[in-house]
Design a protein around this motif. Structure first.
Motif, PDB file in Angstrom:
ATOM      1  N   LYS A 113       0.816  -1.213   0.000  1.00  0.00           N
ATOM      2  CA  LYS A 113       0.000   0.000   0.000  1.00  0.00           C
ATOM      3  C   LYS A 113       0.850   1.264   0.000  1.00  0.00           C
ATOM      4  O   LYS A 113       0.341   2.358   0.214  1.00  0.00           O
ATOM      5  N   ASP A 114       2.147   1.112  -0.247  1.00  0.00           N
ATOM      6  CA  ASP A 114       3.024   2.277  -0.269  1.00  0.00           C
ATOM      7  C   ASP A 114       2.741   3.124  -1.503  1.00  0.00           C
ATOM      8  O   ASP A 114       2.323   2.627  -2.546  1.00  0.00           O
ATOM      9  N   HIS A 115       2.985   4.420  -1.368  1.00  0.00           N
ATOM     10  CA  HIS A 115       2.865   5.314  -2.517  1.00  0.00           C
ATOM     11  C   HIS A 115       4.158   5.242  -3.331  1.00  0.00           C
ATOM     12  O   HIS A 115       5.164   4.707  -2.899  1.00  0.00           O
ATOM     13  N   GLY A 116       4.103   5.825  -4.540  1.00  0.00           N
ATOM     14  CA  GLY A 116       5.277   5.789  -5.398  1.00  0.00           C
ATOM     15  C   GLY A 116       5.226   4.609  -6.344  1.00  0.00           C
ATOM     16  O   GLY A 116       4.177   3.998  -6.573  1.00  0.00           O
ATOM     17  N   LYS A 117       6.368   4.282  -6.905  1.00  0.00           N
ATOM     18  CA  LYS A 117       6.461   3.210  -7.892  1.00  0.00           C
ATOM     19  C   LYS A 117       6.152   1.862  -7.246  1.00  0.00           C
ATOM     20  O   LYS A 117       6.857   1.406  -6.352  1.00  0.00           O
ATOM     21  N   ARG A 118       5.105   1.207  -7.710  1.00  0.00           N
ATOM     22  CA  ARG A 118       4.694  -0.072  -7.124  1.00  0.00           C
ATOM     23  C   ARG A 118       4.198  -1.066  -8.175  1.00  0.00           C
ATOM     24  O   ARG A 118       3.686  -2.129  -7.837  1.00  0.00           O
ATOM     25  N   HIS A 119       4.334  -0.712  -9.462  1.00  0.00           N
ATOM     26  CA  HIS A 119       3.907  -1.579 -10.550  1.00  0.00           C
ATOM     27  C   HIS A 119       5.096  -1.868 -11.465  1.00  0.00           C
ATOM     28  O   HIS A 119       6.088  -1.144 -11.451  1.00  0.00           O
ATOM     29  N   PRO A 120       5.007  -2.903 -12.279  1.00  0.00           N
ATOM     30  CA  PRO A 120       6.170  -3.318 -13.081  1.00  0.00           C
ATOM     31  C   PRO A 120       6.474  -2.388 -14.250  1.00  0.00           C
ATOM     32  O   PRO A 120       5.628  -1.614 -14.711  1.00  0.00           O
ATOM     33  N   THR A 121       7.700  -2.515 -14.727  1.00  0.00           N
ATOM     34  CA  THR A 121       8.161  -1.815 -15.926  1.00  0.00           C
ATOM     35  C   THR A 121       8.581  -2.854 -16.955  1.00  0.00           C
ATOM     36  O   THR A 121       9.465  -3.670 -16.679  1.00  0.00           O
ATOM     37  N   LEU A 122       7.949  -2.830 -18.116  1.00  0.00           N
ATOM     38  CA  LEU A 122       8.299  -3.737 -19.211  1.00  0.00           C
ATOM     39  C   LEU A 122       9.129  -2.964 -20.231  1.00  0.00           C
ATOM     40  O   LEU A 122       8.714  -1.901 -20.693  1.00  0.00           O
ATOM     41  N   ALA A 123      10.276  -3.509 -20.577  1.00  0.00           N
ATOM     42  CA  ALA A 123      11.099  -2.898 -21.619  1.00  0.00           C
ATOM     43  C   ALA A 123      10.496  -3.208 -22.994  1.00  0.00           C
ATOM     44  O   ALA A 123       9.377  -3.718 -23.095  1.00  0.00           O
ATOM     45  N   GLU A 124      11.223  -2.924 -24.055  1.00  0.00           N
ATOM     46  CA  GLU A 124      10.696  -3.102 -25.401  1.00  0.00           C
ATOM     47  C   GLU A 124      10.589  -4.592 -25.781  1.00  0.00           C
ATOM     48  O   GLU A 124      11.354  -5.426 -25.307  1.00  0.00           O
ATOM     49  N   ASN A 125       9.604  -4.878 -26.639  1.00  0.00           N
ATOM     50  CA  ASN A 125       9.441  -6.210 -27.239  1.00  0.00           C
ATOM     51  C   ASN A 125       9.193  -7.323 -26.229  1.00  0.00           C
ATOM     52  O   ASN A 125       9.581  -8.470 -26.445  1.00  0.00           O
ATOM     53  N   VAL A 126       8.539  -7.011 -25.136  1.00  0.00           N
ATOM     54  CA  VAL A 126       8.181  -8.029 -24.146  1.00  0.00           C
ATOM     55  C   VAL A 126       6.848  -8.657 -24.540  1.00  0.00           C
ATOM     56  O   VAL A 126       5.911  -7.965 -24.946  1.00  0.00           O
ATOM     57  N   VAL A 127       6.760  -9.980 -24.437  1.00  0.00           N
ATOM     58  CA  VAL A 127       5.518 -10.709 -24.707  1.00  0.00           C
ATOM     59  C   VAL A 127       5.035 -11.328 -23.401  1.00  0.00           C
ATOM     60  O   VAL A 127       5.780 -12.058 -22.743  1.00  0.00           O
ATOM     61  N   VAL A 128       3.793 -11.023 -23.027  1.00  0.00           N
ATOM     62  CA  VAL A 128       3.218 -11.552 -21.787  1.00  0.00           C
ATOM     63  C   VAL A 128       2.041 -12.436 -22.163  1.00  0.00           C
ATOM     64  O   VAL A 128       1.040 -11.957 -22.717  1.00  0.00           O
ATOM     65  N   GLY A 129       2.155 -13.734 -21.877  1.00  0.00           N
ATOM     66  CA  GLY A 129       1.146 -14.707 -22.273  1.00  0.00           C
ATOM     67  C   GLY A 129      -0.145 -14.585 -21.499  1.00  0.00           C
ATOM     68  O   GLY A 129      -0.235 -13.908 -20.461  1.00  0.00           O
TER      69      GLY A 129
END
Length: 248
Positions: A113-129
């Motif tokens: 529940k912290d504020h700030g960056k808490r979600h992922p970062t995907l770089a280029e050309n990532v495939v998520v099934g």
């Protein structure tokens, strides 16, 4: 923004053989519609005027129309394709790089529940099934594939394949991967089970030889050569890697 929309249209034509024309994509592809609405809501979210409520309302309209929930604070690059897309959730501080491909049921979620960056970062050309979950303020490197149903909670380097719960990395460096072949992933569980079965066979063979030796000693006969099983160090390392333990 219009350049981004044109790039989004082009990537769908490139990656989806079912796309027959621009009008079909415009009216029948919820992934394209959701990303286009997000680009508008993100502009409202980041402008200097107090428009955050309007941005959230627009994102909820997009959610109702497409089944895809993208927080207006998320950053999405150009040429991103959400295929089908029903049930996709992208959190507020998530970042999706250029040319990424997301399938239905994907979650780019936060932890805590912290504020700030808490979600992922995907770089280029990532495939998520399909159905994969990428959770927390982690980084996923470029050209990485995340298998369907995987749960990723740790950083992933570039040019990797991630499978399993929790997600475990199998390096694919230097290999050009077809972004649509998200089902052509190595079966880490099957490899480990196969190695364990081979190990059991060799252990059973060794036990059988030892029993024969004991019987010959008990009968006072001369021992023949005892067959010792081959070392399994490489397979042991694979098992340890699968279990997430450091073998070094």
């Amino acid at each position: 923004m219009f350049d981004q929309i044109r790039a989004d249209l082009a990537i769908i034509r490139e990656r989806d053989p079912a796309a027959r024309g621009w009008l079909e994509i415009l009216f029948c592809y919820p992934g394209f519609q959701a990303i286009s609405l997000h680009r508008l809501s993100h502009r409202l979210w980041t402008c200097h005027l107090p428009m955050k409520l309007a941005a959230r309302c627009l994102s909820q309209i997009g959610r109702a129309l497409t089944g895809i929930e993208i927080h207006p604070g998320a950053r999405i690059g150009h040429s991103v394709f959400i295929d089908h897309g029903m049930g996709v959730v992208i959190g507020e501080t998530a970042e999706v790089g250029h040319h990424c491909l997301l399938y239905q049921g994907v979650t780019l979620g936060g932890t805590g529940k912290d504020h700030g960056k808490r979600h992922p970062t995907l770089a280029e050309n990532v495939v998520v099934g399909a159905g994969a979950k990428v959770l927390g303020a982690i980084n996923v490197g470029a050209n990485t594939r995340i298998g369907a149903g995987s749960v990723v909670v740790r950083d992933v380097e570039a040019d990797c394949t991630v499978v399993g719960i929790p997600g475990r990395v199998i390096h694919q460096s230097g290999v050009r991967i077809n972004p649509l072949a998200h089902s052509a992933l190595p079966d880490a569980e099957a490899n480990v089970i196969r190695n364990l079965m081979e190990r059991i066979d060799e252990l059973e063979s060794t036990v059988s030889n030892l029993q024969r030796c004991l019987k010959e000693v008990a009968e006072g006969r001369q021992l023949r050569d005892v067959c010792r099983g081959e070392a399994q160090s490489l397979k042991d390392r694979e098992i340890l890697e699968f279990l997430g333990e450091n073998s070094g």
